[in-house]
Design a protein around this motif. Structure first.
Motif, PDB file in Angstrom:
ATOM      1  N   THR A 130       3.160   3.682  -7.156  1.00 37.33           N
ATOM      2  CA  THR A 130       2.832   2.453  -8.369  1.00 37.33           C
ATOM      3  C   THR A 130       1.596   1.873  -8.002  1.00 37.33           C
ATOM      4  O   THR A 130       1.303   0.988  -9.044  1.00 37.33           O
ATOM      5  CB  THR A 130       4.199   1.566  -8.066  1.00 37.33           C
ATOM      6  N   GLY A 131       0.986   2.226  -7.038  1.00 39.36           N
ATOM      7  CA  GLY A 131      -0.623   1.491  -7.110  1.00 39.36           C
ATOM      8  C   GLY A 131      -0.382   0.362  -6.149  1.00 39.36           C
ATOM      9  O   GLY A 131      -1.568  -0.339  -5.968  1.00 39.36           O
ATOM     10  N   TYR A 132       0.913  -0.189  -5.755  1.00 36.04           N
ATOM     11  CA  TYR A 132       0.849  -1.333  -4.872  1.00 36.04           C
ATOM     12  C   TYR A 132       0.483  -1.161  -3.460  1.00 36.04           C
ATOM     13  O   TYR A 132       0.040  -2.134  -2.792  1.00 36.04           O
ATOM     14  CB  TYR A 132       2.499  -1.780  -4.871  1.00 36.04           C
ATOM     15  N   LEU A 133       0.278   0.106  -3.098  1.00 31.71           N
ATOM     16  CA  LEU A 133       0.007   0.385  -1.727  1.00 31.71           C
ATOM     17  C   LEU A 133      -1.227   1.241  -1.720  1.00 31.71           C
ATOM     18  O   LEU A 133      -1.734   1.995  -2.616  1.00 31.71           O
ATOM     19  CB  LEU A 133       0.864   1.209  -0.771  1.00 31.71           C
ATOM     20  N   GLU A 134      -2.283   1.094  -0.591  1.00 32.33           N
ATOM     21  CA  GLU A 134      -3.514   1.896  -0.519  1.00 32.33           C
ATOM     22  C   GLU A 134      -2.971   3.407  -0.276  1.00 32.33           C
ATOM     23  O   GLU A 134      -1.999   3.547   0.495  1.00 32.33           O
ATOM     24  CB  GLU A 134      -4.215   1.569   0.560  1.00 32.33           C
ATOM     25  N   ALA A 135      -3.949   4.326  -1.171  1.00 36.58           N
ATOM     26  CA  ALA A 135      -3.466   5.818  -0.943  1.00 36.58           C
ATOM     27  C   ALA A 135      -3.366   6.236   0.505  1.00 36.58           C
ATOM     28  O   ALA A 135      -2.857   7.033   1.079  1.00 36.58           O
ATOM     29  CB  ALA A 135      -4.341   6.471  -1.734  1.00 36.58           C
ATOM     30  N   GLU A 136      -4.464   5.619   1.297  1.00 35.96           N
ATOM     31  CA  GLU A 136      -4.500   6.283   2.656  1.00 35.96           C
ATOM     32  C   GLU A 136      -3.379   5.877   3.642  1.00 35.96           C
ATOM     33  O   GLU A 136      -2.947   6.651   4.563  1.00 35.96           O
ATOM     34  CB  GLU A 136      -5.751   5.600   3.455  1.00 35.96           C
ATOM     35  N   VAL A 137      -2.779   4.613   3.072  1.00 34.60           N
ATOM     36  CA  VAL A 137      -1.523   4.229   3.923  1.00 34.60           C
ATOM     37  C   VAL A 137      -0.281   5.356   3.805  1.00 34.60           C
ATOM     38  O   VAL A 137       0.235   5.676   4.764  1.00 34.60           O
ATOM     39  CB  VAL A 137      -1.050   2.808   3.605  1.00 34.60           C
ATOM     40  N   PHE A 138      -0.339   5.811   2.538  1.00 36.69           N
ATOM     41  CA  PHE A 138       0.715   6.786   2.317  1.00 36.69           C
ATOM     42  C   PHE A 138       0.623   8.058   2.824  1.00 36.69           C
ATOM     43  O   PHE A 138       1.565   8.877   3.379  1.00 36.69           O
ATOM     44  CB  PHE A 138       0.922   7.059   0.864  1.00 36.69           C
ATOM     45  N   THR A 139      -0.742   8.712   3.213  1.00 32.91           N
ATOM     46  CA  THR A 139      -1.216   9.993   3.088  1.00 32.91           C
ATOM     47  C   THR A 139      -0.298  10.736   4.567  1.00 32.91           C
ATOM     48  O   THR A 139       0.453  11.636   4.362  1.00 32.91           O
ATOM     49  CB  THR A 139      -2.504  10.508   3.307  1.00 32.91           C
ATOM     50  N   ASP A 140      -0.383   9.953   5.593  1.00 30.36           N
ATOM     51  CA  ASP A 140       0.255  10.690   6.881  1.00 30.36           C
ATOM     52  C   ASP A 140       1.694  10.711   6.596  1.00 30.36           C
ATOM     53  O   ASP A 140       2.473  11.742   6.814  1.00 30.36           O
ATOM     54  CB  ASP A 140       0.233   9.814   8.175  1.00 30.36           C
ATOM     55  N   GLU A 141       2.332   9.542   5.923  1.00 31.56           N
ATOM     56  CA  GLU A 141       4.117   9.388   5.706  1.00 31.56           C
ATOM     57  C   GLU A 141       4.266  10.829   4.961  1.00 31.56           C
ATOM     58  O   GLU A 141       5.246  11.210   5.173  1.00 31.56           O
ATOM     59  CB  GLU A 141       4.396   8.190   5.495  1.00 31.56           C
ATOM     60  N   ILE A 142       3.525  10.643   3.812  1.00 33.56           N
ATOM     61  CA  ILE A 142       4.007  11.844   2.905  1.00 33.56           C
ATOM     62  C   ILE A 142       3.969  13.118   3.530  1.00 33.56           C
ATOM     63  O   ILE A 142       4.748  13.750   3.296  1.00 33.56           O
ATOM     64  CB  ILE A 142       2.951  11.726   1.717  1.00 33.56           C
ATOM     65  N   MET A 143       2.867  13.542   4.186  1.00 34.37           N
ATOM     66  CA  MET A 143       2.705  14.922   4.671  1.00 34.37           C
ATOM     67  C   MET A 143       3.908  15.026   5.758  1.00 34.37           C
ATOM     68  O   MET A 143       4.503  16.334   5.623  1.00 34.37           O
ATOM     69  CB  MET A 143       1.375  14.905   5.353  1.00 34.37           C
TER      70      MET A 143
END
Length: 431
Positions: free
Chosen positions: A372-385
């Motif tokens: 949604t754009g509320y969080l920084e993309a980098e924060v997500f990347t590890d968890e997503i992978m």
């Protein structure tokens, strides 16, 4: 054919066994309540009772699949080779917990029928869930149980050949607002200019002016680019358009603008299109009906797919409304405020209505993250992978929700992440 012996064949039991054994593992099943039929069966069989009859393959049954309605359920989390599970089954059971009752608890969203603290929009939040509280929200726990069950089952019955499944990546594009500046009507446009000035957003003021004069493309209108990307990476995407009336929480342009109609038709020529149900339709079935009719008329095709805007999902009422309006596919099963698998699975399943005690024809397609754009993309990347790896292990569907608005923003992080996911999980490479 696997024959299952049980004391009573209930709708819950039939639903869960069919999902776990047949839909996920590809093992056809039949049921019997007669001991003599079970004993005489010389092929693959298992018992689902409190005490096994002999040394057959057995799962000790919890009471949940034999009950009706909702009651307090006592849950103690244990570990099965480091995978959380619940409803322990004791030593005589071939599997250490009742995988069927636990799967039903997760898939039916049993806990969402119990009293819970709603957020300011009336939503069930991730923090209320068993999976969040016990740290297993980011793994598709039901699918992992199924694969572990299959290993034990195949060791016992080596002749059983389960169906092969394939990992797929499915991006979903929410379109809450198709245009940043165009087609917004005189009052909204003037209001936008005034806001830019008051907030000293002069670059936005200039951009708005350039778009309205036709000197620049509207930044939110990135659909041609997205369609081209999906072609390059052979990825099937789903688009959900918000076409409800303008309100505090729904800001799209009017569905009666020809350019917006052409845009939806154009996207529907290349991709699957569904309805992004408005905030208000959460509690008003009439609005949902009106929005479905609008989209039907626009694309000249039956509208079967729907997502709830802002993830305003209340079980079971919203799903009952969808069924009444003959939607057959829902894509709202996930959290807006957390990553993870709301129903414990990365695979589609049929909604089971506990109030009615029936399996419904509505297919629920879960997603595990919404950008949604509320969080920084980098924060997500590890968890997503990490989540993607878990989904790959069970050959499931890795479904992620993006917004055209977020993909259009000046920060390139989200666009870059989107393209990286397409590259990494290019479906052409998995065939």
């Amino acid at each position: 054919m696997l024959l299952v012996y049980t004391k009573k064949i209930t709708p819950r039991l039939r639903y869960t066994f069919k999902h776990v054994l047949t839909r996920i593992l590809g093992i056809p099943i039949d049921f019997t309540t007669k001991i003599e039929t079970f004993i005489a069966h010389n092929e693959v069989k298992m018992s689902y009772v409190k005490q096994p009859l002999g040394d057959e393959f057995s799962v000790r049954s919890h009471d949940l699949l034999f009950e009706q309605g909702i009651g307090e359920v006592d849950i103690t989390i244990q570990q099965w080779d480091e995978v959380p599970c619940f409803f322990p089954a004791g030593e005589k059971s071939t599997v250490p917990f009742d995988i069927f009752a636990a799967s039903f608890y997760m898939l039916s969203r049993y806990e969402e029928y119990l009293p819970y603290v709603k957020d300011e929009h009336g939503r069930y939040t991730a923090a209320e869930s068993l999976a969040y509280k016990h740290g297993f929200l980011t793994i598709p726990v039901v699918d992992i149980w199924c694969q572990k069950f299959l290993k034990i089952f195949s060791d016992r019955f080596p002749d059983v050949v389960p169906e092969e499944r394939e990992f797929t990546y499915t991006p979903m594009i929410n379109v809450p607002v198709a245009y940043a500046y165009k087609k917004r009507g005189i009052l909204r446009t003037l209001g936008g200019f005034a806001t830019d000035i008051v907030r000293f957003k002069f670059s936005r003021f200039i951009e708005r002016f350039a778009v309205l004069l036709g000197m620049r493309d509207d930044p939110f209108n990135n659909f041609d680019e997205l369609i081209a990307l999906h072609k390059v990476y052979n990825t099937k995407a789903y688009y959900f358009f918000q076409i409800g009336d303008y309100s505090t929480n729904d800001h799209n342009v009017s569905i009666y603008k020809n350019e917006f109609i052409r845009l939806i038709k154009n996207v529907s020529d290349y991709s699957k299109v569904g309805l992004l149900a408005s905030y208000a339709s959460f509690s008003e079935a009439k609005k949902l009906k009106k929005e479905k009719k609008r989209l039907n008329t626009t694309i000249n095709k039956p509208v079967k797919r729907v997502r709830q805007h802002h993830n305003m999902l209340n079980v079971p009422q919203f799903y009952r409304n969808l069924i009444d309006l003959e939607f057959s596919e829902d894509y709202s099963m996930g959290y807006r405020d957390a990553l993870g698998f709301r129903a414990g699975t990365c695979n589609p399943f049929y909604f089971y209505d506990i109030g009615m005690e029936i399996q419904t024809p509505l297919r629920v397609h879960p997603f595990c993250l919404e950008f949604t754009g509320y969080l920084e993309a980098e924060v997500f990347t590890d968890e997503i992978m990490k989540m993607a790896v878990e989904v790959q292990k069970v050959n499931g569907i890795f479904a992620a929700v993006f917004h055209n608005v977020v993909l259009a923003e000046r920060s390139m992080d989200w666009k870059e992440l989107y393209i990286n996911l397409l590259k990494k999980y290019n479906n052409a490479e998995h065939h």
